[in-house]
Design a protein around this motif. Structure first.
Motif, PDB file in Angstrom:
ATOM      1  N   ASP A  96     -24.483 -20.904 -11.288  1.00  0.00           N
ATOM      2  CA  ASP A  96     -24.968 -20.339 -10.029  1.00  0.00           C
ATOM      3  C   ASP A  96     -25.995 -21.230  -9.346  1.00  0.00           C
ATOM      4  O   ASP A  96     -25.929 -21.465  -8.134  1.00  0.00           O
ATOM      5  CB  ASP A  96     -25.593 -18.963 -10.284  1.00  0.00           C
ATOM      6  N   ASP A  97     -26.978 -21.722 -10.122  1.00  0.00           N
ATOM      7  CA  ASP A  97     -28.045 -22.513  -9.501  1.00  0.00           C
ATOM      8  C   ASP A  97     -27.512 -23.810  -8.900  1.00  0.00           C
ATOM      9  O   ASP A  97     -27.988 -24.265  -7.851  1.00  0.00           O
ATOM     10  CB  ASP A  97     -29.162 -22.807 -10.502  1.00  0.00           C
ATOM     11  N   VAL A 100     -25.740 -22.916  -5.619  1.00  0.00           N
ATOM     12  CA  VAL A 100     -26.740 -22.642  -4.582  1.00  0.00           C
ATOM     13  C   VAL A 100     -27.285 -23.950  -4.015  1.00  0.00           C
ATOM     14  O   VAL A 100     -27.403 -24.111  -2.794  1.00  0.00           O
ATOM     15  CB  VAL A 100     -27.891 -21.779  -5.145  1.00  0.00           C
ATOM     16  N   HIS A 110     -22.055 -19.215   2.559  1.00  0.00           N
ATOM     17  CA  HIS A 110     -21.031 -18.807   1.600  1.00  0.00           C
ATOM     18  C   HIS A 110     -20.115 -17.791   2.262  1.00  0.00           C
ATOM     19  O   HIS A 110     -20.584 -16.867   2.951  1.00  0.00           O
ATOM     20  CB  HIS A 110     -21.680 -18.204   0.351  1.00  0.00           C
ATOM     21  N   ARG A 117     -28.098 -13.388   0.635  1.00  0.00           N
ATOM     22  CA  ARG A 117     -28.359 -14.704   0.065  1.00  0.00           C
ATOM     23  C   ARG A 117     -27.078 -15.363  -0.420  1.00  0.00           C
ATOM     24  O   ARG A 117     -26.091 -14.678  -0.711  1.00  0.00           O
ATOM     25  CB  ARG A 117     -29.327 -14.587  -1.114  1.00  0.00           C
ATOM     26  N   LEU A 119     -26.656 -16.670  -3.254  1.00  0.00           N
ATOM     27  CA  LEU A 119     -26.435 -16.216  -4.627  1.00  0.00           C
ATOM     28  C   LEU A 119     -25.671 -14.901  -4.661  1.00  0.00           C
ATOM     29  O   LEU A 119     -24.825 -14.692  -5.541  1.00  0.00           O
ATOM     30  CB  LEU A 119     -27.779 -16.058  -5.351  1.00  0.00           C
ATOM     31  N   ASP A 120     -25.930 -14.013  -3.708  1.00  0.00           N
ATOM     32  CA  ASP A 120     -25.197 -12.751  -3.651  1.00  0.00           C
ATOM     33  C   ASP A 120     -23.708 -13.005  -3.406  1.00  0.00           C
ATOM     34  O   ASP A 120     -22.846 -12.366  -4.014  1.00  0.00           O
ATOM     35  CB  ASP A 120     -25.758 -11.862  -2.545  1.00  0.00           C
ATOM     36  N   ILE A 122     -22.057 -15.740  -4.191  1.00  0.00           N
ATOM     37  CA  ILE A 122     -21.497 -16.362  -5.396  1.00  0.00           C
ATOM     38  C   ILE A 122     -21.162 -15.298  -6.440  1.00  0.00           C
ATOM     39  O   ILE A 122     -20.090 -15.333  -7.065  1.00  0.00           O
ATOM     40  CB  ILE A 122     -22.494 -17.391  -5.971  1.00  0.00           C
ATOM     41  N   GLN A 123     -22.063 -14.339  -6.619  1.00  0.00           N
ATOM     42  CA  GLN A 123     -21.831 -13.296  -7.618  1.00  0.00           C
ATOM     43  C   GLN A 123     -20.658 -12.407  -7.229  1.00  0.00           C
ATOM     44  O   GLN A 123     -19.865 -12.003  -8.082  1.00  0.00           O
ATOM     45  CB  GLN A 123     -23.113 -12.483  -7.802  1.00  0.00           C
TER      46      GLN A 123
END
Length: 287
Positions: A96-97, A100, A110, A117, A119-120, A122-123
């Motif tokens: 993940d990092d 990002v 994204h 975000r 990250l949201d 990606i998840q």
């Protein structure tokens, strides 16, 4: 009789390297189509077959932009297999990092983030593609993989296709993280660590003094005997089931000594079974 083209399906997480992978396939002589909805795969392949020898190798890039079609993916794979095709699914992912940072460096949004975000997004994408990842023949983690390494990995597997299963053995250190793309992981930290032997510390498992030390332990012989027996059963069955790629990770503390020795031993054993084997010592240069 019309020749059946070779078919590769490139998919995975956004930012993990699909575009680079597609370029590699193109260089290998594949006819590459980007942003392919899974529900149209069958039709595209039919067109390729109809054109005969003009299209011998096809690579289709399937990504989250076609998310509403993913429910059809397994159904389409089965349909292709009933027609005598053997599609190989390559799934690209990264931590993940790292994803990002890649998005921030390119100042991209994204596709599933919306106003949230990166990250949201990606998840959400991981959850959406979880079943697709499970169907993949080859999972490649690009977290610590350079463009050149990715190119080499794909070229090795698709440049000159060989029947059977290709086994990739990775030695690693647990303190540097477990390989995300491993199909199975073996922990050999139960063996005495050569790091704590002063005269052995500067060497690696590729050097004779360390190899002799590791192989001289009673537990090593017992472990390898059982490990070899396990792969004697598994490899033929993987081939029979049509699995094309298998990544085996062997880890010790730092990835310098024990894991390297045992990775080399396992590669030698599997190689004697007339199976294509590659060995990567991921953390050998990391101190």
């Amino acid at each position: 009789m019309t020749a059946t083209p070779e078919l590769a399906i490139i998919t995975g997480l956004s930012g993990a390297g699909r575009t680079t992978a597609a370029k590699v396939f193109e260089d290998l002589g594949y006819f590459v189509i980007d942003n392919m909805p899974p529900s149209l795969i069958d039709r595209v392949v039919e067109l390729g077959v109809a054109r005969g020898s003009e299209v011998e190798r096809i690579a289709l890039v399937v990504d989250v932009r076609g998310w509403e079609f993913f429910g059809d993916f397994r159904e389409n794979l089965i349909a292709l297999q009933t027609k005598g095709l053997d599609p190989r699914v390559v799934f690209l992912e990264a931590a993940d990092d790292v994803l990002v940072r890649r998005y921030e460096a390119e100042r991209r949004t994204h596709p599933l983030a919306g106003r949230d975000r990166v990250l949201d997004g990606i998840q959400r994408e991981r959850e959406l593609l979880a079943d697709l990842r499970a169907e993949a023949d080859l999972v490649i983690d690009t977290t610590r993989t350079s463009v050149h390494d990715l190119r080499d990995r794909i070229s090795e597997r698709f440049g000159e296709h060989a029947p059977g299963v290709a086994v990739n053995i990775v030695s690693f250190g647990f303190k540097h993280g477990t390989p995300r793309d491993a199909d199975m992981v073996f922990d050999v930290r139960f063996l005495p660590n050569p790091h704590w032997v002063d005269e052995l510390r500067p060497y690696t498992g590729l050097d004779a003094p360390v190899r002799d030390y590791v192989m001289g332990q009673d537990a090593t012989g017992a472990f390898l005997e059982r490990l070899f027996a396990l792969f004697d059963v598994m490899v033929p069955e993987f081939i029979r089931e049509g699995k094309h790629y298998l990544t085996v990770a062997i880890g010790c503390t730092g990835g310098q000594h024990r894991s390297i020795v045992l990775a080399e031993e396992l590669a030698r054993h599997i190689g004697a079974m007339d199976v294509e084997v590659g060995v990567v010592h991921r953390d050998r240069e990391v101190r």
